[in-house]
Write an enzyme that holds these catalytic residues in place. Structure first.
Site, mmCIF file in Angstrom:
data_model
loop_
_atom_site.group_PDB
_atom_site.id
_atom_site.type_symbol
_atom_site.label_atom_id
_atom_site.label_comp_id
_atom_site.label_asym_id
_atom_site.label_seq_id
_atom_site.Cartn_x
_atom_site.Cartn_y
_atom_site.Cartn_z
ATOM 1 N N GLU A 98 -6.761 0.510 15.989
ATOM 2 C CA GLU A 98 -6.555 1.537 14.963
ATOM 3 C C GLU A 98 -6.780 0.971 13.564
ATOM 4 O OE1 GLU A 98 -3.102 4.452 16.302
ATOM 5 O OE2 GLU A 98 -2.653 2.389 16.820
ATOM 6 N N SER A 146 6.905 0.611 19.958
ATOM 7 C CA SER A 146 7.394 1.552 18.962
ATOM 8 C C SER A 146 8.845 1.194 18.668
ATOM 9 C CB SER A 146 7.311 2.970 19.525
ATOM 10 O OG SER A 146 8.266 3.798 18.896
ATOM 11 N N LYS A 150 6.264 2.997 24.657
ATOM 12 C CA LYS A 150 4.969 2.947 23.995
ATOM 13 C C LYS A 150 4.351 1.569 23.946
ATOM 14 C CE LYS A 150 4.131 5.689 20.677
ATOM 15 N NZ LYS A 150 3.124 6.661 20.297
ATOM 16 N N HIS A 178 -20.167 14.952 24.112
ATOM 17 C CA HIS A 178 -19.164 15.880 23.549
ATOM 18 C C HIS A 178 -17.758 15.528 24.045
ATOM 19 C CE1 HIS A 178 -22.603 18.552 22.539
ATOM 20 N NE2 HIS A 178 -23.055 18.135 23.708
#
Ligand code: ARG
Length: 458
Positions: free
Chosen positions: A287, A274, A280, A153
């Site tokens: 992704e 970024s 970043k 979970h």
């Protein structure tokens, strides 16, 4: 091409709509190889003369060589790759070229081409999967003693070794290899000689062309031979499962490389910055793999949907098989190519993994097991351990730091040896059951993966 029956040329918009050469040109090699085998068979069976057969074969070999060298360019005005090759052959060798299509149809021709094409691609994908398994395996070997929290979970559950988590992915990719080989086995049957749908009255030798082209046998039913696209659907199912595995792995890599986890650091070569936030380091590759998974599922769905209502035998709808299956091939290859080096270059951060393992009460099961070891029933022990966790949360501490006196307030069975029993390292190592996280099991898993890849003799 349709000389005879037709009075008018195809409308130009309809012609574009009908054409498949923009996507089937990639099968030029398989198309020519298939035609060379077919011509050899026609000659051997006396269906064309020796001289014509030789002219056809030489002509086709010349076309293949010229396409490979760039001397000949594909004419995208042709309807498909089959028409292009045949027209080019006839323009090169004249009359004899018109004999190539004897005892054949584009229906069996295209079916044989895709099978050969996908067989080659599947072999390449097999190699890429093996490279990925090796990359994951080598990370596992290097992180064999790094403790991390295992999750259910997405909540910290029990201590495991990082290698155990990585080896789980090796098992998935090994099954993918197996599924791929299984799909190729059924794919490797020759439809050549099924002709339009019913076979032919010419005395052809299908076993001969099948063996020349490296097939394991011939399709037993000519209608099935030209209508069957199961192998495309099977391959796309295999790809979908590969992508599902890559996507789950991507998701974990994305989580692990976030500041909230910091279990790994991805190499600069597989991340981007970024345009606005200088701090970043984004896991774009992972992704994109996760995103492209949906696209491959789409390819499978598109193919199955295109096939579901088709009467036997060939229908033009089946031309839609190629873009779906080719996109699946291209996408899986691209993903695997970037994934393996992304995994090999990622840097595990064992300190952070361990810190997370120490703060999540993931030894609460072990505290209960300790009491069970001293004779208490598990449910009672479970309750006490839970109360101790609640106390730790209230006091902002961990089980390892609670004094023995506090433990004794909950049960007399607690003694000094408790601290060894709930030590995170001990907790991981104790799970020595077959397939568990203990070191012996990890060694067995590593040996298993190596044996499956033929890296060790066993
Ligand atoms: N371009 C066609 C395809 O990809 C080749 C087979 C055409 N056969 C036919 N009878 N029109 O499916």
């Amino acid at each position: 091409m349709w000389a005879g029956r037709f009075q008018k040329a195809l409308d130009s918009e309809a012609d574009d709509f009908n054409s498949s050469i923009f996507f089937d040109a990639r099968m030029y090699k398989q198309d020519i190889t298939g035609s060379i085998a077919h011509a050899g068979m026609l000659k051997k069976c006396g269906i064309v003369s020796e001289a014509d057969g030789d002219r056809i074969i030489e002509g086709l070999q010349g076309i293949l060589a010229d396409l490979e060298s760039g001397a000949l360019k594909i004419d995208y005005g042709a309807e498909d790759i089959h028409m292009f090759v045949e027209a080019e052959l006839t323009s090169r060798i004249g009359e004899a070229g018109k004999r190539l299509h004897t005892a054949r149809s584009r229906n069996d021709q295209v079916a044989v081409d895709i099978r050969m094409y996908l067989r080659d691609e599947a072999e390449e994908i097999r190699g890429l999967l093996i490279a990925l398994i090796k990359a994951v395996l080598s990370q596992a070997e290097h992180t064999k003693t790094c403790i991390m929290p295992g999750y259910t979970h997405l909540q910290r559950a029990q201590p495991i070794y990082f290698a155990h988590q990585l080896l789980a992915y090796c098992m998935m990719f090994l099954r993918d290899l197996d599924r791929l080989a299984d799909a190729v086995k059924r794919m490797n049957i020759s439809p050549l000689g099924c002709c339009a749908l019913a076979g032919t009255s010419y005395p052809i030798d299908r076993a001969y062309t099948a063996s020349l082209l490296g097939f394991d046998g011939v399709a037993m039913n000519s209608i099935d031979g030209v209508s069957d696209r199961d192998f495309c659907a099977e391959l796309l199912s295999v790809f979908s499962i590969i992508m599902m595995h890559l996507s789950r792995f991507s998701e974990e890599i994305i989580l692990w490389s976030s500041a909230e986890f910091r279990f790994i650091e991805l190499d600069d070569a597989y991340t981007t910055g970024s345009s606005i936030m200088p701090q970043k380091k984004n896991p774009d590759m992972a992704e994109l793999v996760r995103g492209k998974t949906g696209r491959v599922y789409g390819d499978l769905t598109a193919l199955l949907t295109a096939l579901k209502g088709l009467p036997l035998a060939y229908n033009k709808d089946m031309q839609e098989d190629k873009e779906a299956v080719f996109d699946g091939v291209d996408t899986v290859k691209k993903c695997l190519r970037v994934f393996a080096p992304m995994v090999s270059t990622m840097k595990p951060l064992p300190e952070n993994m361990k810190k997370a393992a120490q703060t999540g009460f993931i030894n609460a099961t072990d505290a209960a097991d300790y009491l069970v070891g001293k004779g208490m029933p598990f449910r009672a022990a479970y309750k006490i351990s839970g109360q101790l966790v609640a106390l730790c949360i209230e006091k902002n501490t961990v089980l390892e730091a609670l004094p023995l006196a506090v433990y004794k307030e909950y049960s007399d069975l607690f003694a000094e040896d408790l601290y060894e029993a709930i030590n995170i390292e001990t907790c991981a190592e104790k799970r020595g059951s077959a397939g568990g996280t203990g070191q012996q099991s990890l060694s067995a898993q590593i040996a298993f993966v190596k044996a499956q890849l033929g890296l060790t003799e066993e």
